[in-house]
Design a protein around this motif. Structure first.
Motif, PDB file in Angstrom:
ATOM      1  N   LEU A 289     -27.245  57.945  -0.613  1.00  0.00           N
ATOM      2  CA  LEU A 289     -25.833  58.106  -0.957  1.00  0.00           C
ATOM      3  C   LEU A 289     -24.944  57.264  -0.043  1.00  0.00           C
ATOM      4  N   SER A 290     -25.313  57.139   1.224  1.00  0.00           N
ATOM      5  CA  SER A 290     -24.557  56.290   2.153  1.00  0.00           C
ATOM      6  C   SER A 290     -24.544  54.845   1.674  1.00  0.00           C
ATOM      7  N   LEU A 291     -25.703  54.351   1.232  1.00  0.00           N
ATOM      8  CA  LEU A 291     -25.784  52.961   0.792  1.00  0.00           C
ATOM      9  C   LEU A 291     -25.077  52.740  -0.546  1.00  0.00           C
ATOM     10  N   ALA A 292     -25.074  53.750  -1.399  1.00  0.00           N
ATOM     11  CA  ALA A 292     -24.329  53.631  -2.664  1.00  0.00           C
ATOM     12  C   ALA A 292     -22.828  53.702  -2.415  1.00  0.00           C
ATOM     13  N   ASP A 293     -22.406  54.600  -1.530  1.00  0.00           N
ATOM     14  CA  ASP A 293     -20.991  54.691  -1.187  1.00  0.00           C
ATOM     15  C   ASP A 293     -20.506  53.410  -0.518  1.00  0.00           C
ATOM     16  N   TRP A 294     -21.377  52.793   0.263  1.00  0.00           N
ATOM     17  CA  TRP A 294     -21.060  51.505   0.886  1.00  0.00           C
ATOM     18  C   TRP A 294     -20.710  50.463  -0.183  1.00  0.00           C
ATOM     19  N   VAL A 295     -21.479  50.442  -1.263  1.00  0.00           N
ATOM     20  CA  VAL A 295     -21.205  49.507  -2.357  1.00  0.00           C
ATOM     21  C   VAL A 295     -19.789  49.718  -2.895  1.00  0.00           C
TER      22      VAL A 295
ATOM     23  N   ASN B  48      -9.235  48.768   0.751  1.00  0.00           N
ATOM     24  CA  ASN B  48      -9.798  48.896   2.102  1.00  0.00           C
ATOM     25  C   ASN B  48      -9.683  47.619   2.927  1.00  0.00           C
ATOM     26  N   THR B  49      -8.926  46.662   2.452  1.00  0.00           N
ATOM     27  CA  THR B  49      -8.711  45.423   3.197  1.00  0.00           C
ATOM     28  C   THR B  49      -7.219  45.207   3.423  1.00  0.00           C
ATOM     29  N   VAL B  50      -6.882  44.331   4.354  1.00  0.00           N
ATOM     30  CA  VAL B  50      -5.471  44.026   4.614  1.00  0.00           C
ATOM     31  C   VAL B  50      -4.832  43.336   3.412  1.00  0.00           C
ATOM     32  N   PHE B  51      -5.655  42.660   2.596  1.00  0.00           N
ATOM     33  CA  PHE B  51      -5.117  41.992   1.409  1.00  0.00           C
ATOM     34  C   PHE B  51      -4.658  42.983   0.342  1.00  0.00           C
ATOM     35  N   GLY B  52      -5.120  44.230   0.472  1.00  0.00           N
ATOM     36  CA  GLY B  52      -4.741  45.252  -0.495  1.00  0.00           C
ATOM     37  C   GLY B  52      -3.253  45.516  -0.544  1.00  0.00           C
ATOM     38  N   LEU B  53      -2.530  45.040   0.465  1.00  0.00           N
ATOM     39  CA  LEU B  53      -1.083  45.202   0.472  1.00  0.00           C
ATOM     40  C   LEU B  53      -0.445  44.472  -0.712  1.00  0.00           C
ATOM     41  N   LEU B  54      -1.056  43.323  -1.075  1.00  0.00           N
ATOM     42  CA  LEU B  54      -0.539  42.519  -2.184  1.00  0.00           C
ATOM     43  C   LEU B  54      -1.388  42.624  -3.446  1.00  0.00           C
ATOM     44  N   ASP B  55      -2.680  42.877  -3.267  1.00  0.00           N
ATOM     45  CA  ASP B  55      -3.600  42.933  -4.409  1.00  0.00           C
ATOM     46  C   ASP B  55      -4.686  43.936  -4.061  1.00  0.00           C
ATOM     47  N   ASN B  56      -4.646  45.098  -4.656  1.00  0.00           N
ATOM     48  CA  ASN B  56      -5.627  46.129  -4.322  1.00  0.00           C
ATOM     49  C   ASN B  56      -6.746  46.225  -5.355  1.00  0.00           C
ATOM     50  N   GLY B  57      -6.975  45.130  -6.088  1.00  0.00           N
ATOM     51  CA  GLY B  57      -8.095  45.081  -7.026  1.00  0.00           C
ATOM     52  C   GLY B  57      -9.412  44.875  -6.303  1.00  0.00           C
ATOM     53  N   PRO B  58     -10.534  44.827  -7.032  1.00  0.00           N
ATOM     54  CA  PRO B  58     -11.854  44.701  -6.412  1.00  0.00           C
ATOM     55  C   PRO B  58     -11.961  43.450  -5.531  1.00  0.00           C
ATOM     56  N   THR B  59     -12.685  43.613  -4.419  1.00  0.00           N
ATOM     57  CA  THR B  59     -12.850  42.500  -3.486  1.00  0.00           C
ATOM     58  C   THR B  59     -13.891  41.494  -3.952  1.00  0.00           C
ATOM     59  N   GLY B  60     -14.902  41.965  -4.673  1.00  0.00           N
ATOM     60  CA  GLY B  60     -16.029  41.106  -5.035  1.00  0.00           C
ATOM     61  C   GLY B  60     -17.152  41.158  -4.025  1.00  0.00           C
ATOM     62  N   ALA B  61     -16.979  41.920  -2.924  1.00  0.00           N
ATOM     63  CA  ALA B  61     -18.007  41.970  -1.878  1.00  0.00           C
ATOM     64  C   ALA B  61     -19.297  42.618  -2.357  1.00  0.00           C
ATOM     65  N   ALA B  62     -19.236  43.395  -3.439  1.00  0.00           N
ATOM     66  CA  ALA B  62     -20.432  44.073  -3.944  1.00  0.00           C
ATOM     67  C   ALA B  62     -21.209  43.249  -4.949  1.00  0.00           C
TER      68      ALA B  62
ATOM     69  N   ARG C 268     -28.895  38.587  -6.579  1.00  0.00           N
ATOM     70  CA  ARG C 268     -29.389  39.782  -5.893  1.00  0.00           C
ATOM     71  C   ARG C 268     -28.264  40.604  -5.268  1.00  0.00           C
ATOM     72  N   GLY C 269     -27.097  39.993  -4.988  1.00  0.00           N
ATOM     73  CA  GLY C 269     -25.990  40.780  -4.459  1.00  0.00           C
ATOM     74  C   GLY C 269     -25.596  41.880  -5.421  1.00  0.00           C
ATOM     75  N   ALA C 270     -25.240  41.488  -6.626  1.00  0.00           N
ATOM     76  CA  ALA C 270     -24.871  42.477  -7.643  1.00  0.00           C
ATOM     77  C   ALA C 270     -26.078  43.316  -8.058  1.00  0.00           C
ATOM     78  N   GLY C 271     -27.271  42.682  -8.128  1.00  0.00           N
ATOM     79  CA  GLY C 271     -28.464  43.411  -8.539  1.00  0.00           C
ATOM     80  C   GLY C 271     -28.806  44.544  -7.593  1.00  0.00           C
ATOM     81  N   ASN C 272     -28.737  44.286  -6.292  1.00  0.00           N
ATOM     82  CA  ASN C 272     -29.021  45.343  -5.325  1.00  0.00           C
ATOM     83  C   ASN C 272     -27.927  46.407  -5.329  1.00  0.00           C
TER      84      ASN C 272
ATOM     85  N   VAL D 103     -12.966  36.473 -10.124  1.00  0.00           N
ATOM     86  CA  VAL D 103     -12.274  35.844  -8.988  1.00  0.00           C
ATOM     87  C   VAL D 103     -12.116  36.897  -7.895  1.00  0.00           C
ATOM     88  N   PRO D 104     -12.712  36.684  -6.728  1.00  0.00           N
ATOM     89  CA  PRO D 104     -12.636  37.699  -5.669  1.00  0.00           C
ATOM     90  C   PRO D 104     -11.234  37.833  -5.087  1.00  0.00           C
ATOM     91  N   GLN D 105     -11.019  38.897  -4.370  1.00  0.00           N
ATOM     92  CA  GLN D 105      -9.696  39.236  -3.855  1.00  0.00           C
ATOM     93  C   GLN D 105      -9.097  38.125  -2.996  1.00  0.00           C
TER      94      GLN D 105
END
Length: 886
Positions: free
Chosen positions: A601-607, A615-629, A642-646, A846-848
């Motif tokens: 659950l920790s690793l899924a919540d991390w995703v 959860n980023t400073v950029f969220g002040l202007l754009d709080n959409g998905p970061t693309g980090a997952a 494998r990023g998205a696959g994992n 397009v990432p955040q």
């Protein structure tokens, strides 16, 4: 020892199912041995179970059951079984375990022993009352933990709470949370499992540093400001029935003769005692190796003795009762100690050992355990020998295959007439026996110089921080140093799950020897146990050691300052491309270990958290998905990789574990983000193996998602969408894919790993063929798959012993096993469904960060976005994110 395990359920009529299994012990004969293991059941066989018995010994033995996981229809999928085997031998005996449905009007068999636990200041009391007598006999064990700081001063401890986790007739579990007021970011937990009728107590301690590491510049070396330094953690065990002048009997190793003394005694294990006991693997923050000497030492008032690897048992004998202790993995998890003084047993989990200072890195934890036995009379010094090599209850491979709890698992069975096993052909050429070919490979990769013991010995992969991990020996090939590289694998390609598949298909305990300590190591050391760092790291899994360089003092955290080159960017942290949860999920199913459930659950919540733009400073202007997952190789590539696959796989595991809808929702969001039924794979340059080899990781996860949706009977629009994606990619692969080593000039390092990865490529084609409605396309996919996997076997052989390294082994344990399934078993069809979907054309996500850059070039859009700056929630989130960047 062969068992037959029978479970019974009662609906309108009584039905039963027999589950064949084996209680396996290497050589130890023992009595009254506690056994905990899970059994899996097909969908619809059993609704619920809590009590039962084991038949086959001289008398029926009570059994206890806990449901760990259920199928979509509510029936039991995994059933945790607890029992006390009255005898264990290498000869074996037929048994039946009968689980009774709770609906039956039969009371739970009562234990003769009543257990209570309580605490007074920093002492834990385990009180057992034997109710079989007219005058109940009460025994009390007192456990007192002692934690000392680097100066040797004892840190005051406070028992925070005692939580009951399991309360059964056979096994009771309580979790004790201990606070350390002077260092509130450090927590101590004791998980106490009491087998009252056998007089056994299992004590698991977990010391956790919840503070974040500072990791300046993305470097994670020892000596970080977030670490917790201490000099010892020891637990004293006392019984009021044991006097101060009680005699101590002890053995340093199971085959040693019994020794006795009436004086104080201490056995101290300095290190592994192996040939490379002073390996650079044990370097400290100072760059030194602070190991006082090799092996172990036993010291009494009159003399001392030495040895290499201790597996001790201590027995303190009072006038009318005894107290015994044994510590599993004693030398493997070194340093450690066990001692007696004035009738008190003391277990040194982190023993005081000048000049050693223990450093628990930020977000790191360590779980260690020991067993206690107590009872009337003199006791038996050999009674805990089994602790050092515990018997295991293992379900048979055909039974597991019938339960269908693993995708693409055939139990190494064949279909068709028994006298004529099916042997698929390719172009008229008979393919070699797939089962034997994989078995030969796995034998060679786990024997001799490539045995698990030899691998660990090569860099002394022992000690409390290292044991369980597997050395990343494939890194040696391109290592510039003159010695054996210290490199840690950190469960890449889910070696835990691969080992579980092999254990399930062979019942060979060597696979348990690999998966069990590896799973516990990953949960303790490789997962980042903090919520104080940036969202992209909190709760995540650290990468394997950086390629072709020594780990130095980064331990298992990838990036060391020793490997940083002037003027070149270096460093980082946990990332979505290294996130493996399925092994931990099934480790929880197999053992009931609650830490494994928490880790999944920790690793899924991390995703979810890393992809949340708030959860980023950029969220002040754009709080959409970061693309980090979902990024793979480049932060701008969000196609299949494998990023998205994992990430998808972790979310799927969490959904299977909890049935919580938000995990499934996020998983399906990532599917839509990365793939589309009308996508043109050529546009994504997927034949560029260096950057895009891992698109098959994504498709493999997508296939597993489809099977899970099928099993849950969720034939909805996303099921149809994903199935059509598999058909699109399967048709493209059948026309365009090839063995990767066809063009070695396009690869930076044309190693054996490319051949191993081709097995996944072949298996994805076979999964796609299971989705295909057009027979000609399905045949083309399977034909190309067989050609690629045959070429992979030949390519692997050409690399000689290099093919036996940890990376290839990890891949083949899963993909090689699935290769056998697809060759020898009927396909697991993924049928069409009537649900439809209506989506527009696909474009690359397009990432955040990129969206923010574009925003800065558009005054109008920037003004519109700035309105969000006045949102209190955005301001608070941005401020928190900024603080965590520091």
């Amino acid at each position: 020892m062969t068992l037959k395990l029978s479970t019974t359920t009662f609906h309108r009529t009584q039905t039963s199912v027999t589950i064949p299994a084996v209680l396996r012990s290497r050589s130890i004969a023992a009595r009254n041995v506690p056994v905990v293991a899970s059994l899996c059941l097909p969908k619809g066989r059993l609704t619920t179970a809590a009590i039962g018995h084991v038949a086959g010994f001289e008398a029926n033995i009570a059994a206890q059951f806990e449901v760990l996981n259920r199928w979509h229809d509510g029936s039991v999928r995994w059933l945790l079984t607890s029992l006390i085997a009255p005898e264990v031998s290498s000869h074996g005996c037929e048994l039946s375990v009968v689980a009774l449905c709770e609906k039956q009007s039969q009371k739970s068999p009562a234990s003769n022993c009543v257990t209570t636990m309580k605490s007074i200041p920093s002492e834990i009391q385990v009180i057992t009352r034997d109710t079989i007598n007219d005058s109940p006999v009460e025994r009390t064990l007192r456990l007192t933990p002692c934690l000392r700081d680097i100066s040797g001063a004892e840190l005051p401890l406070q028992i925070d709470r005692i939580r009951e986790e399991v309360n059964g007739a056979i096994r009771q579990v309580c979790v004790v949370a201990v606070r350390i007021p002077s260092v509130p970011f450090v927590t101590l937990q004791l998980r106490l499992t009491h087998w009252a009728s056998a007089g056994l107590l299992h004590v698991e301690t977990r010391l956790r540093n919840t503070r974040r590491a500072k990791h300046v510049g993305g470097l994670w070396d020892l000596g970080d400001a977030g670490s917790f330094l201490f000099c010892s953690l020891e637990i004293a065990v006392a019984s009021d029935e044991i006097s101060a002048n009680a005699a101590t009997h002890w053995k340093a190793e199971p085959d040693h003769s019994l020794c006795s003394t009436s004086s104080d005694i201490r056995l101290l294990q300095f290190d592994s005692g192996g040939p490379f006991w002073n390996s650079a693997n044990h370097v400290t923050a100072s760059g030194q190796i602070d190991v006082p000497g090799r092996g172990y030492e036993v010291t009494t008032d009159s003399h001392s003795t030495q040895g290499n690897r201790a597996e001790p048992t201590f027995l303190v004998e009072g006038d009318s009762s005894f107290l015994a202790a044994a510590v599993p993995e004693f030398w493997q998890q070194s340093p450690g100690s066990i001692a007696t003084a004035t009738g008190i047993l003391e277990v040194g989990l982190f023993p005081a050992l000048p000049p050693v200072t223990y450093e628990l890195q930020g977000g790191e934890q360590k779980t260690l355990s020991f067993w206690l036995a107590t009872g009337p009379g003199k006791g038996n010094i050999n009674g805990l020998d089994w602790v050092h090599d515990a018997p295991r209850l293992l379900q048979s491979a055909p039974s597991i295959a019938d339960a269908k709890v693993f995708p693409w698992f055939g139990g190494h069975r064949r279909v068709g007439p028994a006298a004529t096993p099916r042997r698929p052909t390719d172009g008229g050429t008979v393919i070699a026996d797939a089962t034997s070919r994989l078995a030969d490979y796995l034998h060679d990769a786990t024997s001799g110089d490539f045995s698990l013991e030899a691998r660990r010995d090569s860099i002394d992969e022992y000690g409390w921080r290292n044991f369980g991990d597997v050395p990343a020996d494939h890194e040696q090939t391109h290592y510039a140093g003159s010695k054996t590289i210290v490199s840690h694998y950190n469960n890449q390609f889910d070696m835990i799950f691969g080992s579980i598949l092999q254990l399930a298909s062979t019942s060979d305990l060597k696979w348990f020897d690999m998966l069990d300590p590896l799973a516990r190591h990953v949960m303790d050391i490789d997962i980042y146990h903090t919520n104080e760092d940036r969202a992209a790291f909190n709760g995540g899994l650290f990468w394997h050691t950086d390629h072709y360089v020594d780990a130095h003092s980064s331990t298992h955290r990838t990036y060391s300052r020793k490997n940083q080159k002037p003027g070149q960017p270096y460093g980082g942290g946990p990332g979505c491309e290294h996130n493996y949860t399925t092994g931990l999920l099934h480790y929880y199913y197999l053992t009931g270990n609650p830490e494994a459930r928490e880790s999944v659950l920790s690793l899924a919540d991390w995703v979810i958290q890393m992809d949340d733009g708030r959860n980023t400073v950029f969220g002040l202007l754009d709080n959409g998905p970061t693309g980090a997952a979902s990024a793979t190789v480049s932060e701008n590539f969000h196609g299949p990789g494998r990023g998205a696959g994992n990430s998808m796989n972790a979310l799927l595991d969490a959904w299977l574990l909890t049935n919580a809808g938000h995990y499934l929702h996020k998983l399906e969001e990532l599917i839509r983000r990365c793939v589309h039924p009308r996508q043109d794979p050529d546009d994504l340059h997927l034949l560029d193996a260096e950057d895009h080899w891992s698109y098959t990781v994504f498709l493999s996860s997508l296939g597993r998602y489809l099977l899970a949706k099928r099993d849950a009977e969720m034939f909805d629009a996303m099921y149809s969408y994903s199935r059509d994606v598999m058909k699109t990619y399967g048709r493209w692969m059948a026309t365009n894919e090839r063995r990767t080593l066809d063009r070695p000039e396009e690869l930076q390092y044309p190693t054996e790993a490319w051949a191993a990865q081709d097995f996944r490529k072949a298996n994805v084609l076979r999964i796609a063929s299971s989705c295909e409605d057009d027979v000609s396309h399905a045949v083309a996919m399977r034909t190309r798959a067989n050609a690629i996997s045959e070429a992979a076997w030949k390519d692997m052989s050409a690399f000689g012993p290099a093919r036996l390294n940890a990376r290839c082994l990890s891949i083949l344990m899963t993909e090689g096993h699935r290769d056998i399934f697809h060759r020898t078993c009927e396909p697991m069809l993924i049928p069409a469904c009537p649900a439809t979907y209506d989506v527009g054309p696909w474009s690359m996500f397009v990432p955040q960060k990129q969206r923010i850059k574009k925003l800065m070039h558009s005054p109008r859009r920037l003004i519109e976005a700035s309105i969000g700056v006045f949102s209190p929630d955005r301001l608070i989130s941005a401020w928190r994110a900024l603080r965590r960047q520091i």
